[in-house]
Design a protein around this motif. Structure first.
Motif, mmCIF file in Angstrom:
data_model
loop_
_atom_site.group_PDB
_atom_site.id
_atom_site.type_symbol
_atom_site.label_atom_id
_atom_site.label_comp_id
_atom_site.label_asym_id
_atom_site.label_seq_id
_atom_site.Cartn_x
_atom_site.Cartn_y
_atom_site.Cartn_z
ATOM 1 N N SER A 107 0.837 -1.204 0.000
ATOM 2 C CA SER A 107 0.000 0.000 0.000
ATOM 3 C C SER A 107 0.877 1.260 0.000
ATOM 4 N N GLU A 108 2.033 1.226 0.674
ATOM 5 C CA GLU A 108 2.959 2.358 0.637
ATOM 6 C C GLU A 108 3.464 2.589 -0.783
ATOM 7 N N TYR A 109 3.769 1.516 -1.496
ATOM 8 C CA TYR A 109 4.239 1.633 -2.872
ATOM 9 C C TYR A 109 3.191 2.348 -3.724
ATOM 10 N N TYR A 110 1.944 1.928 -3.620
ATOM 11 C CA TYR A 110 0.901 2.535 -4.446
ATOM 12 C C TYR A 110 0.614 3.977 -4.027
ATOM 13 N N GLN A 111 0.773 4.303 -2.754
ATOM 14 C CA GLN A 111 0.598 5.686 -2.322
ATOM 15 C C GLN A 111 1.712 6.571 -2.871
ATOM 16 N N GLN A 112 2.923 6.063 -2.912
ATOM 17 C CA GLN A 112 4.057 6.852 -3.376
ATOM 18 C C GLN A 112 4.090 7.009 -4.894
ATOM 19 N N HIS A 113 3.647 5.979 -5.618
ATOM 20 C CA HIS A 113 3.801 5.992 -7.064
ATOM 21 C C HIS A 113 2.539 6.425 -7.812
ATOM 22 N N GLY A 114 1.418 6.486 -7.155
ATOM 23 C CA GLY A 114 0.190 6.992 -7.778
ATOM 24 C C GLY A 114 -0.162 6.285 -9.081
ATOM 25 N N ASP A 115 -0.437 7.076 -10.110
ATOM 26 C CA ASP A 115 -0.882 6.515 -11.395
ATOM 27 C C ASP A 115 0.220 5.785 -12.149
ATOM 28 N N GLY A 116 1.480 6.076 -11.861
ATOM 29 C CA GLY A 116 2.573 5.424 -12.569
ATOM 30 C C GLY A 116 2.995 4.110 -11.942
ATOM 31 N N ALA A 117 2.217 3.618 -10.987
ATOM 32 C CA ALA A 117 2.583 2.391 -10.279
ATOM 33 C C ALA A 117 2.369 1.167 -11.167
ATOM 34 N N TRP A 118 3.150 0.128 -10.872
ATOM 35 C CA TRP A 118 3.000 -1.136 -11.580
ATOM 36 C C TRP A 118 1.705 -1.794 -11.142
ATOM 37 N N GLU A 119 0.997 -2.373 -12.084
ATOM 38 C CA GLU A 119 -0.217 -3.132 -11.806
ATOM 39 C C GLU A 119 0.016 -4.573 -12.260
ATOM 40 N N PRO A 120 -0.588 -5.546 -11.582
ATOM 41 C CA PRO A 120 -0.344 -6.951 -11.936
ATOM 42 C C PRO A 120 -0.662 -7.289 -13.390
ATOM 43 N N TRP A 121 -1.574 -6.570 -14.024
ATOM 44 C CA TRP A 121 -1.927 -6.883 -15.409
ATOM 45 C C TRP A 121 -1.015 -6.162 -16.409
ATOM 46 N N ASP A 122 -0.119 -5.276 -15.914
ATOM 47 C CA ASP A 122 0.845 -4.628 -16.800
ATOM 48 C C ASP A 122 1.826 -5.675 -17.301
ATOM 49 N N ASN A 123 2.260 -5.471 -18.522
ATOM 50 C CA ASN A 123 3.244 -6.387 -19.088
ATOM 51 C C ASN A 123 4.573 -5.646 -19.158
ATOM 52 N N ASP A 124 5.027 -5.164 -18.006
ATOM 53 C CA ASP A 124 6.244 -4.370 -17.930
ATOM 54 C C ASP A 124 7.171 -4.970 -16.874
ATOM 55 N N PRO A 125 8.133 -5.801 -17.307
ATOM 56 C CA PRO A 125 9.023 -6.455 -16.351
ATOM 57 C C PRO A 125 9.838 -5.477 -15.506
ATOM 58 N N ALA A 126 10.184 -4.314 -16.058
ATOM 59 C CA ALA A 126 10.978 -3.344 -15.302
ATOM 60 C C ALA A 126 10.171 -2.781 -14.129
ATOM 61 N N LYS A 127 8.911 -2.426 -14.389
ATOM 62 C CA LYS A 127 8.054 -1.905 -13.316
ATOM 63 C C LYS A 127 7.772 -2.994 -12.280
ATOM 64 N N GLU A 128 7.591 -4.231 -12.742
ATOM 65 C CA GLU A 128 7.351 -5.335 -11.815
ATOM 66 C C GLU A 128 8.561 -5.558 -10.916
ATOM 67 N N ALA A 129 9.762 -5.495 -11.506
ATOM 68 C CA ALA A 129 10.987 -5.659 -10.714
ATOM 69 C C ALA A 129 11.126 -4.520 -9.702
ATOM 70 N N GLU A 130 10.772 -3.284 -10.113
ATOM 71 C CA GLU A 130 10.821 -2.140 -9.199
ATOM 72 C C GLU A 130 9.841 -2.338 -8.041
ATOM 73 N N TYR A 131 8.622 -2.781 -8.363
ATOM 74 C CA TYR A 131 7.607 -3.038 -7.333
ATOM 75 C C TYR A 131 8.087 -4.103 -6.356
ATOM 76 N N ASN A 132 8.563 -5.226 -6.884
ATOM 77 C CA ASN A 132 9.017 -6.326 -6.023
ATOM 78 C C ASN A 132 10.191 -5.905 -5.142
ATOM 79 N N ALA A 133 11.135 -5.149 -5.696
ATOM 80 C CA ALA A 133 12.282 -4.694 -4.918
ATOM 81 C C ALA A 133 11.828 -3.761 -3.793
ATOM 82 N N PHE A 134 10.912 -2.838 -4.109
ATOM 83 C CA PHE A 134 10.419 -1.906 -3.091
ATOM 84 C C PHE A 134 9.701 -2.667 -1.981
#
Length: 187
Positions: A107-134
């Motif tokens: 929830s902190e990740y989504y509060q900090q990143h707002g609309d540019g946050a990674w979503e599970p249905w996105d097909n963006d490995p870079a954003k997914e890696a950023e989300y998982n690392a955070f």
């Protein structure tokens, strides 16, 4: 112990009411409830021994028979009242604390990143890696800061979730109350 020699003392009589007695404590909390439940299942014919026999005697694929036992036979017996419902969460308080910390970090990740946050249905490995690392890093930090307190609170109250983590942070970061010496009156 009664009637045995202890540290060179004379043997005590079996009817000595003051004789020391060793009492072994049963596990309490999550482990104790889980052990009690397993004993209840065994006594009712739904324990691990009976599960193994069911899997072996079914003549079906062992994985399928195990799934049938876990998803149909035991819940059916619970629904029929033959065995009691599981009294505890399937996760220990420490595991629940880990999950609560992870939910809070997410929830902190989504509060900090707002609309540019990674979503599970996105097909963006870079954003997914950023989300998982955070989330992994923040979860580790949360568990280091409030993990033991969170696990203890979960065990005693039974409640858990990202709100529980937020409550603990609020308690930890609340300003120290300043003692009030009363009204300042000039005479």
């Amino acid at each position: 112990m009664n009637g045995e020699k202890q540290n060179g003392e004379k043997p005590q009589q079996a009817d000595d009411i003051w004789a020391p007695v060793t009492v072994t404590a049963e596990p309490t909390g999550h482990e104790g409830q889980a052990a009690d439940y397993e004993r209840t299942l065994e006594a009712a014919g739904y324990g691990d021994t009976q599960r193994q026999r069911y899997i072996e005697d079914s003549g079906q694929d062992p994985e399928y028979a195990a799934c049938q036992w876990d998803e149909m036979v035991v819940p059916g017996a619970e629904a029929a009242g033959i065995i009691p419902a599981r009294p505890v969460e399937p996760l220990s308080p420490a595991e629940q604390a880990r999950d609560a910390a992870r939910a809070h970090a997410s929830s902190e990740y989504y509060q900090q990143h707002g609309d540019g946050a990674w979503e599970p249905w996105d097909n963006d490995p870079a954003k997914e890696a950023e989300y998982n690392a955070f989330v992994d890093s923040r979860t580790t930090t949360i568990l280091q800061e409030v993990g033991p307190d969170l696990a203890e609170r979960i065990e005693h109250s039974g409640e858990w979730g990202k709100d529980t983590v937020a409550d603990l942070y609020a308690e930890r970061t609340a300003p120290e109350p300043v003692p009030d010496d009363g009204p300042d009156i000039d005479m």
